[in-house]
Scaffold this motif. Sequence first.
Motif, PDB file in Angstrom:
ATOM      1  N   GLY A  19      15.913  -8.212 -10.401  1.00 38.43           N
ATOM      2  CA  GLY A  19      16.140  -6.880 -10.958  1.00 38.43           C
ATOM      3  C   GLY A  19      17.502  -6.354 -10.547  1.00 38.43           C
ATOM      4  O   GLY A  19      18.353  -7.089 -10.038  1.00 38.43           O
ATOM      5  N   SER A  20      17.704  -5.074 -10.764  1.00 40.97           N
ATOM      6  CA  SER A  20      18.974  -4.457 -10.392  1.00 40.97           C
ATOM      7  C   SER A  20      18.950  -4.067  -8.919  1.00 40.97           C
ATOM      8  O   SER A  20      17.895  -4.005  -8.299  1.00 40.97           O
ATOM      9  N   ALA A  21      20.126  -3.812  -8.377  1.00 39.17           N
ATOM     10  CA  ALA A  21      20.212  -3.396  -6.981  1.00 39.17           C
ATOM     11  C   ALA A  21      19.526  -2.048  -6.812  1.00 39.17           C
ATOM     12  O   ALA A  21      19.577  -1.196  -7.703  1.00 39.17           O
ATOM     13  N   MET A  22      18.868  -1.871  -5.687  1.00 43.73           N
ATOM     14  CA  MET A  22      18.225  -0.598  -5.367  1.00 43.73           C
ATOM     15  C   MET A  22      18.436  -0.312  -3.896  1.00 43.73           C
ATOM     16  O   MET A  22      18.848  -1.178  -3.134  1.00 43.73           O
ATOM     17  N   ARG A  23      18.144   0.895  -3.502  1.00 47.34           N
ATOM     18  CA  ARG A  23      18.225   1.305  -2.096  1.00 47.34           C
ATOM     19  C   ARG A  23      16.806   1.266  -1.552  1.00 47.34           C
ATOM     20  O   ARG A  23      15.898   1.878  -2.125  1.00 47.34           O
ATOM     21  N   VAL A  24      16.577   0.540  -0.459  1.00 44.28           N
ATOM     22  CA  VAL A  24      15.238   0.341   0.089  1.00 44.28           C
ATOM     23  C   VAL A  24      15.173   0.866   1.514  1.00 44.28           C
ATOM     24  O   VAL A  24      16.059   0.587   2.328  1.00 44.28           O
ATOM     25  N   SER A  25      14.125   1.602   1.801  1.00 40.43           N
ATOM     26  CA  SER A  25      13.771   1.954   3.177  1.00 40.43           C
ATOM     27  C   SER A  25      12.453   1.258   3.474  1.00 40.43           C
ATOM     28  O   SER A  25      11.441   1.551   2.838  1.00 40.43           O
ATOM     29  N   HIS A  26      12.471   0.294   4.387  1.00 40.29           N
ATOM     30  CA  HIS A  26      11.250  -0.406   4.798  1.00 40.29           C
ATOM     31  C   HIS A  26      10.781   0.301   6.064  1.00 40.29           C
ATOM     32  O   HIS A  26      11.239   0.020   7.164  1.00 40.29           O
ATOM     33  N   HIS A  27       9.879   1.266   5.868  1.00 44.67           N
ATOM     34  CA  HIS A  27       9.523   2.196   6.936  1.00 44.67           C
ATOM     35  C   HIS A  27       8.968   1.487   8.166  1.00 44.67           C
ATOM     36  O   HIS A  27       8.051   0.675   8.077  1.00 44.67           O
ATOM     37  N   PHE A  28       9.580   1.783   9.287  1.00 46.41           N
ATOM     38  CA  PHE A  28       9.236   1.230  10.595  1.00 46.41           C
ATOM     39  C   PHE A  28       9.343  -0.298  10.622  1.00 46.41           C
ATOM     40  O   PHE A  28       8.779  -0.944  11.502  1.00 46.41           O
ATOM     41  N   ALA A  29      10.073  -0.864   9.657  1.00 43.76           N
ATOM     42  CA  ALA A  29      10.331  -2.312   9.593  1.00 43.76           C
ATOM     43  C   ALA A  29       9.046  -3.121   9.708  1.00 43.76           C
ATOM     44  O   ALA A  29       9.025  -4.199  10.281  1.00 43.76           O
ATOM     45  N   GLY A  30       7.965  -2.589   9.144  1.00 47.31           N
ATOM     46  CA  GLY A  30       6.696  -3.305   9.151  1.00 47.31           C
ATOM     47  C   GLY A  30       5.896  -3.167  10.431  1.00 47.31           C
ATOM     48  O   GLY A  30       4.848  -3.789  10.575  1.00 47.31           O
ATOM     49  N   HIS A  31       6.336  -2.348  11.361  1.00 45.97           N
ATOM     50  CA  HIS A  31       5.648  -2.178  12.639  1.00 45.97           C
ATOM     51  C   HIS A  31       4.792  -0.912  12.646  1.00 45.97           C
ATOM     52  O   HIS A  31       4.942  -0.047  13.515  1.00 45.97           O
ATOM     53  N   THR A  32       3.884  -0.818  11.683  1.00 48.25           N
ATOM     54  CA  THR A  32       3.013   0.355  11.588  1.00 48.25           C
ATOM     55  C   THR A  32       1.643   0.107  12.203  1.00 48.25           C
ATOM     56  O   THR A  32       0.870   1.045  12.356  1.00 48.25           O
ATOM     57  N   GLY A  33       1.323  -1.142  12.488  1.00 46.97           N
ATOM     58  CA  GLY A  33      -0.007  -1.463  12.979  1.00 46.97           C
ATOM     59  C   GLY A  33      -1.027  -1.580  11.862  1.00 46.97           C
ATOM     60  O   GLY A  33      -2.224  -1.717  12.114  1.00 46.97           O
ATOM     61  N   MET A  34      -0.560  -1.528  10.613  1.00 48.39           N
ATOM     62  CA  MET A  34      -1.427  -1.681   9.441  1.00 48.39           C
ATOM     63  C   MET A  34      -0.995  -2.927   8.688  1.00 48.39           C
ATOM     64  O   MET A  34       0.185  -3.273   8.709  1.00 48.39           O
TER      65      MET A  34
END
Length: 138
Positions: A19-34
């Motif tokens: 796809g096209s470029a987008m701006r991503v925030s991967h919240h807590f870099a996957g360290h949510t405990g979920m």
Amino acid sequence: MEPFEARDQFAFDYRMHEGSAMRVSHHFAGHTGMPVAIQTWVIAPGGFEGFHRHDGEGALQEFYQVLEGQARMRLGARTYDLGPGDSVIADAGVDHDLRNTGGTDLRVLTIWGPPGAADFSAFGSHQLAQQVRGAHSK
């Protein structure tokens, strides 16, 4: 790890599924405990995720909720026009794509992870949600 992240504090540019470029925030870099990834995507006008599906050993289900802007979501043979507050679930193995159809940035909350179920039946908000859905299906 700090339990707070400011909006776009750790955002980065990324291109998914051709796809096209987008701006991503991967919240807590996957360290949510979920067992899910929680991300916010910002897609410029005319931008898109890229038509794809997640199946086989990498099967994923994806939840999308539009926070700001307008979008069109192809999901299998169906197409949905989305605005703020609208949500879509892309089941594992179903082709899908998200496209910004508006004139401003599209901001979308995405939550994705392996298919599965959880029992929330002991929570009052879940019980009421089931009642409301039952009343709407009659």
